[in-house]
Design a protein around this motif. Structure first.
Motif, mmCIF file in Angstrom:
data_model
loop_
_atom_site.group_PDB
_atom_site.id
_atom_site.type_symbol
_atom_site.label_atom_id
_atom_site.label_comp_id
_atom_site.label_asym_id
_atom_site.label_seq_id
_atom_site.Cartn_x
_atom_site.Cartn_y
_atom_site.Cartn_z
ATOM 1 N N ARG A 214 -35.867 12.769 -26.626
ATOM 2 C CA ARG A 214 -36.523 12.198 -27.799
ATOM 3 C C ARG A 214 -36.871 10.707 -27.601
ATOM 4 O O ARG A 214 -37.789 10.187 -28.224
ATOM 5 N N ASN A 215 -36.109 9.980 -26.737
ATOM 6 C CA ASN A 215 -36.341 8.546 -26.535
ATOM 7 C C ASN A 215 -37.254 8.258 -25.331
ATOM 8 O O ASN A 215 -37.371 7.112 -24.902
ATOM 9 N N TYR A 216 -37.831 9.272 -24.785
ATOM 10 C CA TYR A 216 -38.788 9.081 -23.685
ATOM 11 C C TYR A 216 -40.188 9.215 -24.260
ATOM 12 O O TYR A 216 -40.465 10.109 -25.045
ATOM 13 N N SER A 217 -41.045 8.308 -23.840
ATOM 14 C CA SER A 217 -42.464 8.398 -24.235
ATOM 15 C C SER A 217 -43.333 8.124 -23.016
ATOM 16 O O SER A 217 -42.935 7.404 -22.116
ATOM 17 N N VAL A 218 -44.475 8.736 -23.050
ATOM 18 C CA VAL A 218 -45.371 8.574 -21.891
ATOM 19 C C VAL A 218 -45.848 7.126 -21.785
ATOM 20 O O VAL A 218 -46.017 6.575 -20.698
ATOM 21 N N GLU A 219 -45.995 6.524 -22.957
ATOM 22 C CA GLU A 219 -46.533 5.146 -22.932
ATOM 23 C C GLU A 219 -45.468 4.151 -22.490
ATOM 24 O O GLU A 219 -45.718 3.316 -21.626
ATOM 25 N N PHE A 220 -44.289 4.226 -23.117
ATOM 26 C CA PHE A 220 -43.251 3.241 -22.766
ATOM 27 C C PHE A 220 -42.196 3.786 -21.795
ATOM 28 O O PHE A 220 -41.370 3.027 -21.299
ATOM 29 N N GLN A 221 -42.283 5.095 -21.545
ATOM 30 C CA GLN A 221 -41.350 5.794 -20.659
ATOM 31 C C GLN A 221 -39.899 5.508 -21.064
ATOM 32 O O GLN A 221 -39.472 5.901 -22.143
ATOM 33 N N TRP A 222 -39.147 4.745 -20.217
ATOM 34 C CA TRP A 222 -37.683 4.610 -20.450
ATOM 35 C C TRP A 222 -37.286 3.281 -21.088
ATOM 36 O O TRP A 222 -36.098 2.935 -21.106
ATOM 37 N N ILE B 51 -22.879 7.883 -19.555
ATOM 38 C CA ILE B 51 -24.131 8.623 -19.397
ATOM 39 C C ILE B 51 -25.103 7.740 -18.609
ATOM 40 O O ILE B 51 -25.371 6.596 -18.997
ATOM 41 N N VAL B 52 -25.585 8.279 -17.538
ATOM 42 C CA VAL B 52 -26.523 7.536 -16.665
ATOM 43 C C VAL B 52 -27.803 8.362 -16.547
ATOM 44 O O VAL B 52 -27.743 9.557 -16.265
ATOM 45 N N VAL B 53 -28.976 7.662 -16.741
ATOM 46 C CA VAL B 53 -30.274 8.328 -16.651
ATOM 47 C C VAL B 53 -31.040 7.720 -15.482
ATOM 48 O O VAL B 53 -31.078 6.496 -15.311
ATOM 49 N N THR B 54 -31.616 8.594 -14.666
ATOM 50 C CA THR B 54 -32.448 8.147 -13.528
ATOM 51 C C THR B 54 -33.831 8.748 -13.662
ATOM 52 O O THR B 54 -34.008 9.794 -14.297
ATOM 53 N N ASN B 55 -34.814 8.041 -13.067
ATOM 54 C CA ASN B 55 -36.172 8.589 -13.086
ATOM 55 C C ASN B 55 -36.342 9.587 -11.969
ATOM 56 O O ASN B 55 -35.380 9.933 -11.285
ATOM 57 N N GLN C 24 -42.925 18.992 -18.162
ATOM 58 C CA GLN C 24 -42.844 18.089 -17.023
ATOM 59 C C GLN C 24 -41.432 17.550 -16.896
ATOM 60 O O GLN C 24 -40.808 17.138 -17.868
ATOM 61 N N GLU C 25 -40.927 17.562 -15.655
ATOM 62 C CA GLU C 25 -39.603 17.005 -15.358
ATOM 63 C C GLU C 25 -39.772 15.510 -15.117
ATOM 64 O O GLU C 25 -40.444 15.105 -14.169
ATOM 65 N N VAL C 26 -39.176 14.688 -16.001
ATOM 66 C CA VAL C 26 -39.410 13.250 -15.931
ATOM 67 C C VAL C 26 -38.219 12.461 -15.376
ATOM 68 O O VAL C 26 -38.324 11.245 -15.151
ATOM 69 N N GLY C 27 -37.103 13.131 -15.152
ATOM 70 C CA GLY C 27 -35.942 12.410 -14.635
ATOM 71 C C GLY C 27 -34.683 13.266 -14.709
ATOM 72 O O GLY C 27 -34.741 14.490 -14.932
ATOM 73 N N PHE C 28 -33.555 12.550 -14.530
ATOM 74 C CA PHE C 28 -32.261 13.236 -14.533
ATOM 75 C C PHE C 28 -31.261 12.403 -15.325
ATOM 76 O O PHE C 28 -31.389 11.180 -15.428
#
Length: 463
Positions: free
Chosen positions: A60-68, A86-90, A124-128
């Motif tokens: 929900r907090n990912y956007s194509v315009e601002f991404q992460w 919690i760790v998020v990677t592109n 689309q898979e945008v990260g992990f």
């Protein structure tokens, strides 16, 4: 101490405790195993739900315009709530968000592989994102679900101990209550063995104990009756022997002191007393042999009418002297009877002796032999005497029993004739009983097996 260790009550308590411990141990083991498996399953489902929620949060907090760019505040909030890092990677593996970035702890500090889950937005898979399974510094520790199994086992242990204590106490009380009749029975048996034949126990408790108490009381009653009969027998034998011995002694002392002449009359009187004494001793010897099973019988097919005829002829002179009519009836061609001729003649003689003695002058004694349709021989020796009181009938065949206790041996016999007759009949496999009424005469009945398996039935008169 040894008595307590080997008591039935202690064995019951130990047996119950062992069964209870085995049952509780088995239940605890299987319940504990089931609780551990359920805790593991719940932990797995809990982790899966957590990961799914975090994945939705990150998506929900990912956007194509601002991404992460807006992911960091959301991760920090989620980390504080979950207590997990919690760790998020592109897509290139670069860290774009860390819930515990402010703690300055490098990622992968545990030196272990962290399972990463893909983040899919649309198709689309945008990260992990990766979730650390251990608490991190500054987070509120979350109690593991595995503690549920430990709590269950602990509660089972305490419940088992409490149940064991209560169960042992209840078994102790119940067993004491159940075994108290057995203990009373044991005490009574020891006192009975010590000679106290009056011991009896109350017939209370379960059916088995009631039956056991009833059997013990019956046995004690039989022993007491047997002891009373033995004492009465000794007293009766002493009394019966004393009379002729006293008479013989008196006559001999009179002769010795010169008060009587040793003439034929005196010697005949002493001889008659000696004969009486010899007959009494012989009766006692025969009775002991029959009751002890040591009397030999010469069993063979024989003529019962002939035995009866000889017995009647032997008593005819005696009956005529007493003014008693003696008659006999026997059918022709009567079958042979398997018997000891001498002993059956003795039985008939005892019955005829009693019948003639108790029949007044002018009366009659009848001996009758009939053949029934079911292959039975019936010999009836009946008299027209005074009869026997009903209360005396059950005791007629007891030793030294007389219908008239005032009678001496010289007038009423020693009271052994019917006892001997009964024992001889039973030695042949037969039975005997009496039938009588006051003022109507009497008769006796005894049965003997025939050679072909039939029965001889004999009836005789009052003693």
């Amino acid at each position: 101490m040894r008595k307590v260790l080997y008591s039935l009550q202690l064995r019951l308590i130990i047996g119950f405790a062992a069964i209870l411990a085995l049952a509780l141990g088995s239940v605890s083991y299987y319940v504990g195993q089931a609780a551990e498996r359920e805790a593991e399953s719940m932990q797995t489902r809990r982790n899966e739900i957590r990961r799914a929620r975090i994945e939705r949060l990150v998506s929900r907090n990912y956007s194509v315009e601002f991404q992460w760019e807006k992911i960091q505040p959301a991760l920090e909030q989620a980390g504080r709530v979950s207590g997990r890092r919690i760790v998020v990677t592109n897509q290139h593996g670069d860290i774009v968000g860390d819930s515990h970035k402010g703690f300055g702890v490098p990622w992968r500090r545990h030196d272990k592989t962290i399972i990463s889950s893909p983040i899919v937005v649309g198709d689309q898979e945008v990260g992990f994102f990766a979730l650390d399974s251990e608490n991190v510094p500054g987070a509120i520790p979350e109690p593991p679900i595995s503690r549920l199994a430990s709590a269950v086992n602990r509660y089972l242990l305490w419940a088992g101990l409490a149940s064991g204590v209560v169960g042992v106490l209840m078994v102790s009380l119940v067993s004491r209550r159940l075994l108290s009749p057995m203990q009373a029975l044991g005490h009574a048996a020891r006192r009975l063995g010590g000679g106290d034949l009056t011991q009896r126990v109350p017939a209370t408790g379960p059916t088995e104990l009631v039956d056991l108490a009833g059997s013990f009381n019956a046995m004690a009653g039989s022993l007491q009756n047997a002891e009373e009969q033995r004492r009465n027998l000794v007293a009766d034998v002493a009394h019966e022997l004393r009379t002729p011995l006293s008479n013989i002694q008196g006559y001999l002392e009179a002769v010795k002191d010169g008060l009587l002449e040793p003439n034929e009359e005196t010697i005949d009187t002493i001889y008659q007393q000696a004969v009486h004494l010899s007959q009494l001793v012989e009766d006692l010897r025969l009775l002991a042999q029959v009751e002890g099973g040591s009397l030999g019988l010469n069993i063979a097919p024989d003529s019962l009418p002939e035995v009866l005829r000889r017995s009647v002829e032997a008593f005819r002179a005696r009956a005529e002297a007493e003014g008693v009519e003696l008659s006999m009836y026997t059918p022709a061609d009567f079958p042979l009877v398997t018997m000891d001729r001498t002993r059956i003649a003795q039985v008939v003689a005892n019955l005829l002796e009693n019948a003639i003695r108790h029949t007044p002058s002018g009366g009659r004694v009848e001996v009758r032999l009939d053949e029934a349709a079911i292959a039975k021989a019936t010999v009836t020796v009946s008299d027209s005497g005074e009869g026997i009181p009903a209360q005396e009938l059950p005791h007629l065949f007891e030793r030294f029993h007389r219908v008239d206790p005032s009678r001496a041996r010289s007038t009423g016999g020693a009271g052994l004739g019917l006892t001997i007759a009964k024992q001889l009949v039973e030695a042949h496999g037969g039975t005997i009983h009496a039938e009588s009424a006051l003022g109507q005469g009497s008769r006796f009945v005894f049965e003997l097996p025939l050679g072909d398996g039939g029965v001889v039935k004999v009836t005789a008169g009052i003693p």
